[in-house]
Design a protein around this motif. Structure first.
Motif, short mmCIF file in Angstrom:
data_model
loop_
_atom_site.label_atom_id
_atom_site.label_comp_id
_atom_site.label_asym_id
_atom_site.label_seq_id
_atom_site.Cartn_x
_atom_site.Cartn_y
_atom_site.Cartn_z
N ASN A 1 -2.78 -1.08 -4.60
CA ASN A 1 -2.26 -2.02 -3.61
C ASN A 1 -1.86 -1.31 -2.33
O ASN A 1 -1.98 -1.87 -1.23
N THR A 2 -1.39 -0.06 -2.45
CA THR A 2 -1.07 0.74 -1.26
C THR A 2 -2.31 0.93 -0.39
O THR A 2 -2.27 0.70 0.83
N LEU A 3 -3.41 1.34 -1.01
CA LEU A 3 -4.64 1.58 -0.24
C LEU A 3 -5.20 0.29 0.34
O LEU A 3 -5.73 0.27 1.46
N LYS A 4 -5.05 -0.81 -0.39
CA LYS A 4 -5.52 -2.09 0.12
C LYS A 4 -4.70 -2.55 1.33
O LYS A 4 -5.22 -3.18 2.25
N LYS A 5 -3.40 -2.23 1.33
CA LYS A 5 -2.55 -2.57 2.47
C LYS A 5 -2.94 -1.77 3.70
O LYS A 5 -3.00 -2.29 4.82
N LEU A 6 -3.20 -0.48 3.51
CA LEU A 6 -3.47 0.41 4.63
C LEU A 6 -4.91 0.32 5.13
O LEU A 6 -5.19 0.62 6.29
N ILE A 7 -5.82 -0.09 4.24
CA ILE A 7 -7.25 -0.16 4.60
C ILE A 7 -7.75 -1.56 4.22
O ILE A 7 -8.33 -1.75 3.14
N PRO A 8 -7.52 -2.55 5.06
CA PRO A 8 -7.92 -3.93 4.72
C PRO A 8 -9.40 -4.02 4.37
O PRO A 8 -10.26 -3.45 5.04
N GLY A 9 -9.67 -4.73 3.29
CA GLY A 9 -11.05 -4.93 2.86
C GLY A 9 -11.62 -3.80 2.03
O GLY A 9 -12.77 -3.88 1.58
N TYR A 10 -10.83 -2.75 1.80
CA TYR A 10 -11.33 -1.60 1.05
C TYR A 10 -11.48 -1.96 -0.43
O TYR A 10 -10.57 -2.51 -1.05
N ASP A 11 -12.63 -1.65 -0.99
CA ASP A 11 -12.93 -1.96 -2.39
C ASP A 11 -12.48 -0.81 -3.27
O ASP A 11 -13.17 0.20 -3.40
N VAL A 12 -11.30 -0.94 -3.86
CA VAL A 12 -10.77 0.09 -4.74
C VAL A 12 -10.45 -0.53 -6.08
O VAL A 12 -9.94 -1.64 -6.16
N SER A 13 -10.80 0.17 -7.16
CA SER A 13 -10.56 -0.32 -8.52
C SER A 13 -9.84 0.75 -9.32
O SER A 13 -9.89 1.94 -9.00
N ILE A 14 -9.17 0.30 -10.39
CA ILE A 14 -8.52 1.23 -11.31
C ILE A 14 -9.46 1.48 -12.48
O ILE A 14 -9.95 0.55 -13.11
N LYS A 15 -9.70 2.74 -12.75
CA LYS A 15 -10.46 3.13 -13.94
C LYS A 15 -9.46 3.60 -14.99
O LYS A 15 -8.80 4.63 -14.80
N TRP A 16 -9.32 2.82 -16.05
CA TRP A 16 -8.37 3.14 -17.11
C TRP A 16 -8.62 4.56 -17.62
O TRP A 16 -9.79 4.95 -17.79
N PRO A 17 -7.58 5.39 -17.86
CA PRO A 17 -6.18 5.03 -17.68
C PRO A 17 -5.53 5.58 -16.42
O PRO A 17 -4.38 5.26 -16.15
N ASN A 18 -6.23 6.41 -15.63
CA ASN A 18 -5.47 7.15 -14.61
C ASN A 18 -6.24 7.46 -13.33
O ASN A 18 -5.82 8.33 -12.56
N ASP A 19 -7.35 6.80 -13.07
CA ASP A 19 -8.13 7.09 -11.87
C ASP A 19 -8.26 5.85 -10.99
O ASP A 19 -8.25 4.72 -11.48
N LEU A 20 -8.44 6.08 -9.70
CA LEU A 20 -8.87 5.04 -8.77
C LEU A 20 -10.29 5.37 -8.34
O LEU A 20 -10.61 6.55 -8.08
#
Length: 247
Positions: free
Chosen positions: A91-110
């Protein structure tokens, strides 16, 4: 490799801030601070790590220009800590970079389009919790995927992360971290599912030399990953487990 202290506008949750231009690793320095009886919370930030590490003691490439920090806080015995941190960081990266496609890869990576852009390392040390975060903000496009350049700074990323972690979450009176302390991971399952790869994605779950292949079902209320393998739903907690996405 001396440190300096700067007056920063960070939320109280971050605690005292220690900056280093070059260090072995922020995790190692956090352990030294605890050995010296420095009280939590505190945060170690470094420009460069010469011995950065990730899960399973894997080397973490840490050139100048990256974002490397460790947050030391009160210990919390919950296997889903890295997932909560992942939610806050995404959510931090999405706030700072609008429209950025970032996902969480379980258990500890973006990840961004299956490329790793950030990692989270959670360790217990002397009844404290050490949460190490590395984000690829450096310029090495030939070898590593980094987040897009923009108006943000390294310290702004870290500050926004702590604000995200400590601000009221959605319609709650509590922050993400407070809610996690009080109620565990269950209230965040939906949030995690919105930020991770799609249900039905084919993955390998790796435990040492054992590999189990199936399709991602969901995450459970304790942060476990649930895998549909030939019609059987299998559950795995993070621990010594990692996953590989089929692309």
């Amino acid at each position: 490799m001396g440190s300096c202290k700067r007056q920063m506008i960070f939320p109280d949750i971050a605690g005292e801030i220690f900056y280093f231009s070059k260090i072995d690793s922020t995790q190692a320095e956090a352990k030294r601070k605890l050995d010296d009886a420095i009280s939590v919370p505190f945060t170690i930030i470094a420009d460069t790590q010469i011995a950065g590490v990730g899960r399973f003691e894997r080397k973490w490439y840490s050139p100048n220009g990256g974002t490397y920090f460790t947050w030391a806080t009160d210990y919390l015995d919950n296997p889903a800590v890295s997932l909560i941190i992942g939610i806050a960081l995404a959510n931090t990266l999405k706030k700072l970079i609008p429209g950025y496609d970032v996902s969480i890869k379980w258990p500890n990576d973006l990840i961004h389009h299956n490329d790793k852009i950030a990692g989270i390392l959670v360790e217990k040390y002397d009844n404290s919790l050490l949460i190490g975060i590395g984000i690829n903000t450096f310029d090495d496009k030939d070898n590593y995927k980094s987040i897009p350049a923009g108006e943000w700074t390294r310290d702004e990323i870290i500050s926004t992360f702590f604000h995200t972690l400590s601000s009221p979450w959605k319609n709650s009176d509590f922050s993400i971290w407070e809610s996690f302390f009080l109620y565990g991971f269950e209230p965040f399952v939906h949030d995690f599912m919105e930020l991770t790869f799609p249900q039905g994605t084919e993955i390998d779950v790796i435990q040492g030399k054992q590999v189990t292949t199936g399709r991602f079902h969901r995450v459970g209320v304790n942060g476990e990953i649930m895998l549909n393998s030939d019609g059987e739903i299998l559950r795995f907690l993070s621990g010594e487990v990692s996953i590989k996405l089929h692309t």
